[in-house]
Structures are given as C-alpha cells and as structure tokens.
Design a protein around this motif. Sequence first.
Motif, PDB file in Angstrom:
ATOM      1  N   ARG A 141      35.006  36.870  47.527  1.00  0.00           N
ATOM      2  CA  ARG A 141      33.757  37.502  47.364  1.00  0.00           C
ATOM      3  C   ARG A 141      34.084  38.841  47.757  1.00  0.00           C
ATOM      4  O   ARG A 141      34.769  39.357  48.447  1.00  0.00           O
ATOM      5  CB  ARG A 141      32.554  36.967  48.133  1.00  0.00           C
ATOM      6  N   ASP A 142      33.919  39.626  46.526  1.00  0.00           N
ATOM      7  CA  ASP A 142      34.242  41.177  46.927  1.00  0.00           C
ATOM      8  C   ASP A 142      35.628  41.489  46.877  1.00  0.00           C
ATOM      9  O   ASP A 142      35.703  42.383  47.724  1.00  0.00           O
ATOM     10  CB  ASP A 142      33.036  41.976  47.652  1.00  0.00           C
ATOM     11  N   ALA A 143      36.516  40.546  46.602  1.00  0.00           N
ATOM     12  CA  ALA A 143      37.739  40.934  47.094  1.00  0.00           C
ATOM     13  C   ALA A 143      38.636  40.197  45.914  1.00  0.00           C
ATOM     14  O   ALA A 143      39.751  39.837  46.085  1.00  0.00           O
ATOM     15  CB  ALA A 143      38.050  40.081  48.304  1.00  0.00           C
ATOM     16  N   ARG A 144      38.266  40.308  44.592  1.00  0.00           N
ATOM     17  CA  ARG A 144      39.042  39.529  43.610  1.00  0.00           C
ATOM     18  C   ARG A 144      40.470  40.023  43.454  1.00  0.00           C
ATOM     19  O   ARG A 144      41.340  39.373  43.177  1.00  0.00           O
ATOM     20  CB  ARG A 144      38.235  39.836  42.271  1.00  0.00           C
ATOM     21  N   GLU A 145      40.599  41.503  43.540  1.00  0.00           N
ATOM     22  CA  GLU A 145      42.040  42.054  43.262  1.00  0.00           C
ATOM     23  C   GLU A 145      42.825  41.642  44.409  1.00  0.00           C
ATOM     24  O   GLU A 145      44.136  41.479  44.056  1.00  0.00           O
ATOM     25  CB  GLU A 145      41.986  43.537  43.152  1.00  0.00           C
ATOM     26  N   ASP A 146      42.818  41.651  45.652  1.00  0.00           N
ATOM     27  CA  ASP A 146      43.553  41.365  46.729  1.00  0.00           C
ATOM     28  C   ASP A 146      43.450  39.788  46.750  1.00  0.00           C
ATOM     29  O   ASP A 146      44.529  39.176  46.810  1.00  0.00           O
ATOM     30  CB  ASP A 146      42.712  41.718  47.995  1.00  0.00           C
ATOM     31  N   THR A 147      42.830  38.902  46.327  1.00  0.00           N
ATOM     32  CA  THR A 147      42.779  37.584  46.295  1.00  0.00           C
ATOM     33  C   THR A 147      44.022  37.277  45.161  1.00  0.00           C
ATOM     34  O   THR A 147      44.767  36.428  45.690  1.00  0.00           O
ATOM     35  CB  THR A 147      41.316  36.734  45.911  1.00  0.00           C
ATOM     36  N   LEU A 148      43.782  37.877  43.937  1.00  0.00           N
ATOM     37  CA  LEU A 148      44.685  37.519  42.860  1.00  0.00           C
ATOM     38  C   LEU A 148      46.174  37.977  43.506  1.00  0.00           C
ATOM     39  O   LEU A 148      47.151  37.333  43.242  1.00  0.00           O
ATOM     40  CB  LEU A 148      44.400  38.056  41.742  1.00  0.00           C
ATOM     41  N   LYS A 149      46.485  39.116  44.116  1.00  0.00           N
ATOM     42  CA  LYS A 149      47.585  39.800  44.446  1.00  0.00           C
ATOM     43  C   LYS A 149      48.411  38.992  45.382  1.00  0.00           C
ATOM     44  O   LYS A 149      49.488  38.611  45.310  1.00  0.00           O
ATOM     45  CB  LYS A 149      47.364  41.309  45.087  1.00  0.00           C
ATOM     46  N   ILE A 150      47.294  38.294  46.464  1.00  0.00           N
ATOM     47  CA  ILE A 150      47.856  37.611  47.386  1.00  0.00           C
ATOM     48  C   ILE A 150      48.523  36.300  46.918  1.00  0.00           C
ATOM     49  O   ILE A 150      49.586  35.572  47.206  1.00  0.00           O
ATOM     50  CB  ILE A 150      47.199  37.494  48.681  1.00  0.00           C
ATOM     51  N   LEU A 151      47.734  35.757  45.906  1.00  0.00           N
ATOM     52  CA  LEU A 151      48.034  34.303  45.233  1.00  0.00           C
ATOM     53  C   LEU A 151      49.495  34.557  44.548  1.00  0.00           C
ATOM     54  O   LEU A 151      50.298  33.896  44.537  1.00  0.00           O
ATOM     55  CB  LEU A 151      46.849  33.904  44.460  1.00  0.00           C
TER      56      LEU A 151
END
Length: 269
Positions: A141-151
């Motif tokens: 939530r409100d973190a899509r870029e970092d979520t995808l980056k870490i994945l």
Amino acid sequence: MPLNLVDSHCHLDMLDLAEFDNDMANVIAQANDNQVSDFLSIAVDLESFPRILETAKKFPNVSASVGLHPCHVPESQVSVTQLTALADDVKVIAIGETGLDYYMNDGSDPLGEDFAWQRERFRVHIQTAIKTGKPLIIHTRDAREDTLKILEEENAHKIGGIMHCFVEDIATAEKALAMGFYISFSGIVTFKNAKSIQEVAKVVPDERILIETDSPYLAPVPMRGKKNQPAYVAYVAEYLADLRGTSVEHIAKITRDNYFRLFSLEKTL
C-alpha cells in the motif's frame, strides 16, 4: 453441483466468534452453506500464529500462513531461521502476509527510519519463502515501486505467490505477473469507486486470478458495512463473473484450480 469456492485470504483468528455461537465450526459451516469449501488463514504476527495453526489442524480444508504484517510493531523483527522453523508444518503453506505499507501513521515512519525496518523484514520473508519453497502473500500500500524493486532484488520469481487484495494499476499487475505472482481480488473490487481495480480485474489471465475476503475486513457489496466473513467470497466471485463476462461456475473453477496449483495441494472435493 456445488461451486467449491476458495477464500485465499482470511483472518479467521480475528473474527468475532460471539457472532457464531463461539464456535469456529459455525464459521466454516456458514461458508460451506454459501459454497465456500477451502480457506487460507493468514497470520499477521507471531503471537497469534499458534491459534491460526491450531485451527488449520482442526479443519482439513483450512491452511495457514506464517509471517509478520508490514504494519506490525516496528520493533519486532524476525530471522529467516525463526520463520523457517515456524513454517515447518504441512498445514503452513505460505509465508506472510508480508510486504510494504507506507500509508500507516499518515505516511510517516514512527521510528524515523524511512521504513527501512519494513524493507528489511520484507527481505527476510522473501528469503524464507525461497528457502522453504512456500509461496509469498504480499501486502502493498502506497509502496508499489519499492515492493516490486525488492521482489526483483530478492529473486522472488523463484517462488512466486499472491498479490493479495490487489488495489494497484495494470502496470503493477503486469510486473507482478511477470515474476510469477497471482493477483487476488477482495470485496474492494465490488465497490462503485473501484473503477481502476475493476479494469485490472477484467484483464488478469484466467490462470493467474484468485479471490478472497480479507475478512473480517472489506465486506463486498451487497454486504458492505457489515463484518466480513469467508462465506462472502461468493459475492466477489459473482461480481467478477459479471465483470469478465463469464459464469460464476467458471470463476469458481479457475480460482480453485489456481489456488491448488500454486500451493501444490491435493483437492479433497
């Protein structure tokens, strides 16, 4: 023929059992009456995990996850070793829910660390999932870029999992799908103001779509405003069938098949 729907994300331990005569069996029975036959009970902290696992062991068609929600107490960290040990049970089929949530506390980190603790905890969960061979349950939530980056950085494509309660855009869905993730829709997709989510729900491939309640939260229309429960996943299925121009029987079949394939489970029905 019954639909045999699957609720791929519910919090059974958070339900108010007083509304079910203080008996979890009544929660399951009401869901069964609404043609819901299988459940993934999701952990958000380690304190409640023993209760979640106990319920999963009591009911054959209930499975469990283990993990720390990104909004859980910032000071609570966990190691790969600790999570791996807790996941060492046949009833534990997933790691999470985990991920990133920058919305909490009005977007400001209570520790003043720009959510570095969330990102580190997220990495631990991904590493555990790969080590145990158990898919991830992702909250973002409100973190899509970092979520995808870490994945991507942690090679989450090696294990995959579910982007739960999906509320992001088509571009985010496409990137998650490319990494082997499934997209799960909750009651939010039935809300009138959820137009962008509905557009995503129209195009997710049959072989990658799932449904959930996230109960006791986010009851779907026509139950919006009430406390959610696994029985209500049927309304999500019905809405998606109309949205995608297909039958509820088809939605039930593909989401059930996807769930059992992702978690390598044997169908009992």
